[in-house]
Design an enzyme around this catalytic site. Structure first.
Site, PDB file in Angstrom:
ATOM      1  N   GLY A  15      12.658   4.763  -4.896  1.00 35.94           N
ATOM      2  CA  GLY A  15      12.560   4.670  -6.359  1.00 35.94           C
ATOM      3  C   GLY A  15      12.602   3.264  -6.931  1.00 35.94           C
ATOM      4  N   SER A  16      12.212   2.260  -6.135  1.00 33.58           N
ATOM      5  CA  SER A  16      12.277   0.905  -6.700  1.00 33.58           C
ATOM      6  C   SER A  16      11.215   0.699  -7.790  1.00 33.58           C
ATOM      7  CB  SER A  16      12.157  -0.161  -5.605  1.00 33.58           C
ATOM      8  OG  SER A  16      10.852  -0.206  -5.084  1.00 33.58           O
ATOM      9  N   MET A  93       5.384  11.416  -2.654  1.00 36.19           N
ATOM     10  CA  MET A  93       4.645  11.649  -1.406  1.00 36.19           C
ATOM     11  C   MET A  93       4.044  13.052  -1.339  1.00 36.19           C
ATOM     12  SD  MET A  93       4.990   8.697  -0.189  1.00 36.19           S
ATOM     13  CE  MET A  93       4.496   8.736   1.512  1.00 36.19           C
ATOM     14  N   ARG A  94       3.320  13.412  -2.375  1.00 39.77           N
ATOM     15  CA  ARG A  94       2.639  14.705  -2.393  1.00 39.77           C
ATOM     16  C   ARG A  94       1.207  14.498  -2.844  1.00 39.77           C
ATOM     17  NH1 ARG A  94       4.384  19.074  -0.232  1.00 39.77           N
ATOM     18  NH2 ARG A  94       3.211  20.281  -1.750  1.00 39.77           N
ATOM     19  N   LEU A  96      -1.697  15.892  -4.905  1.00 43.22           N
ATOM     20  CA  LEU A  96      -1.727  16.818  -6.040  1.00 43.22           C
ATOM     21  C   LEU A  96      -3.091  17.500  -6.139  1.00 43.22           C
ATOM     22  CD1 LEU A  96       0.125  14.426  -8.470  1.00 43.22           C
ATOM     23  CD2 LEU A  96       1.012  16.618  -7.638  1.00 43.22           C
ATOM     24  N   HIS A 112      -0.217   2.004  -5.346  1.00 45.12           N
ATOM     25  CA  HIS A 112      -0.563   2.087  -3.927  1.00 45.12           C
ATOM     26  C   HIS A 112      -0.477   0.694  -3.306  1.00 45.12           C
ATOM     27  CE1 HIS A 112      -2.259   3.873  -0.367  1.00 45.12           C
ATOM     28  NE2 HIS A 112      -3.097   2.872  -0.289  1.00 45.12           N
ATOM     29  N   THR A 144      -6.648  11.184  -9.358  1.00 47.55           N
ATOM     30  CA  THR A 144      -7.615  12.279  -9.336  1.00 47.55           C
ATOM     31  C   THR A 144      -7.217  13.174  -8.156  1.00 47.55           C
ATOM     32  OG1 THR A 144      -9.084  11.094  -7.834  1.00 47.55           O
ATOM     33  CG2 THR A 144      -9.440  10.731 -10.191  1.00 47.55           C
ATOM     34  N   ASP A 148      -5.613   8.670  -3.471  1.00 48.68           N
ATOM     35  CA  ASP A 148      -5.703   7.220  -3.728  1.00 48.68           C
ATOM     36  C   ASP A 148      -7.107   6.790  -4.132  1.00 48.68           C
ATOM     37  OD1 ASP A 148      -3.004   7.011  -2.963  1.00 48.68           O
ATOM     38  OD2 ASP A 148      -3.529   6.722  -0.865  1.00 48.68           O
ATOM     39  N   GLU A 177       4.160  -4.987  -6.463  1.00 49.69           N
ATOM     40  CA  GLU A 177       3.922  -3.615  -6.943  1.00 49.69           C
ATOM     41  C   GLU A 177       4.616  -3.414  -8.292  1.00 49.69           C
ATOM     42  OE1 GLU A 177       4.734  -0.305  -4.362  1.00 49.69           O
ATOM     43  OE2 GLU A 177       4.321  -1.475  -2.582  1.00 49.69           O
TER      44      GLU A 177
HETATM   45  C1  GRF Z   1       5.736   1.885  -2.469  1.00 48.37           C
HETATM   46  O1  GRF Z   1       5.333   0.940  -1.538  1.00 48.37           O
HETATM   47  C2  GRF Z   1       4.546   2.600  -3.061  1.00 48.37           C
HETATM   48  O2  GRF Z   1       3.452   1.764  -3.247  1.00 48.37           O
HETATM   49  C3  GRF Z   1       4.257   3.616  -1.997  1.00 48.37           C
HETATM   50  O3  GRF Z   1       5.517   4.060  -1.563  1.00 48.37           O
HETATM   51  C4  GRF Z   1       6.473   3.033  -1.800  1.00 48.37           C
HETATM   52  C5  GRF Z   1       7.520   3.619  -2.674  1.00 48.37           C
HETATM   53  O4  GRF Z   1       8.543   2.691  -2.934  1.00 48.37           O
HETATM   54  N1  GRF Z   1       3.373   4.654  -2.494  1.00 48.37           N
HETATM   55  P1  GRF Z   1       9.630   2.981  -4.071  1.00 48.37           P
HETATM   56  O5  GRF Z   1      10.111   4.408  -3.861  1.00 48.37           O
HETATM   57  O6  GRF Z   1       8.968   2.795  -5.394  1.00 48.37           O
HETATM   58  O7  GRF Z   1      10.708   1.988  -3.813  1.00 48.37           O
END
Ligand code: GRF
Length: 190
Positions: A15-16, A93-94, A96, A112, A144, A148, A177
């Protein structure tokens, strides 16, 4: 006072990115409010932040549903209750299906860790290093039903050093990110 745009953040783990979005909203860098966090995993570390900051959250465990479609229907119902302006996937991590994506078309973003369209899916940093790429980076794109694949809203590059490993590259890309996600949200809400 006019109401701030409402954001829902979907997570599965650390969740960063979610935390960066929440902090940017609190600091006024994003003129919006995170109204809810939804995790598909009860053990997502990001939920500790939601608890400590008293941000409303729900756990919607995909294992409680018979099919991907049934989970997406439940997720859509939960999200609809908040009438969000934006739904931010942040390490969610799903994959959709259109059941979730269609009702919120144009309102769902994802972060991503690659320079899309390169390296969709997992293990992006290892793949970039193995390909001999000189640059990696982060992309924020509209979601979509294709993994990705939606239009890119914002993208930032970082240089790959000759001695970078997938881990050192991931450590370099992560703060990028966060910044890229905040920029993208600002751009869209403007
Ligand atoms: C990040 O690298 C994001 O791009 C990828 O999964 C990671 C999640 O990191 N899809 P966090 O949970 O936001 O720390």
């Amino acid at each position: 006072m006019t109401q701030l745009p409402k954001i829902i953040v979907l997570i599965s783990g650390r969740g960063s990115n979610m935390k960066a979005i929440c902090e940017a909203c609190n600091a006024g860098d994003i003129k919006a409010q995170v109204v809810k966090i939804i995790s598909n995993r009860a053990d997502a570390a990001g939920l500790d932040y939601a608890r400590s900051e008293k941000i409303p959250y729900n756990i919607l465990n995909h294992r409680d549903y018979d099919s991907r479609e049934a989970f997406d229907r439940a997720l859509a119902e939960l999200v609809l209750q908040e009438q969000p302006d934006l739904i931010c996937l942040a390490g969610f991590m799903r994959i959709l299906t259109p059941i979730f994506v269609a009702p919120f078309a144009g309102k769902i973003l994802n972060i991503h860790p690659s320079l899309l369209p390169k390296y969709k899916g997992l293990d992006t940093h290892r793949r970039a290093i193995e390909a001999g790429d000189k640059q990696a980076g982060a992309s924020v794109h509209y979601v979509t039903p294709e993994l990705d694949d939606g239009p890119v809203v914002a993208q930032t590059c970082v240089d790959i050093a000759p001695d970078d490993t997938p881990q050192t590259l991931a450590d370099k890309v992560l703060p990028v990110e966060h910044a890229t996600y905040i920029d993208a949200i600002r751009k869209i809400l403007r």
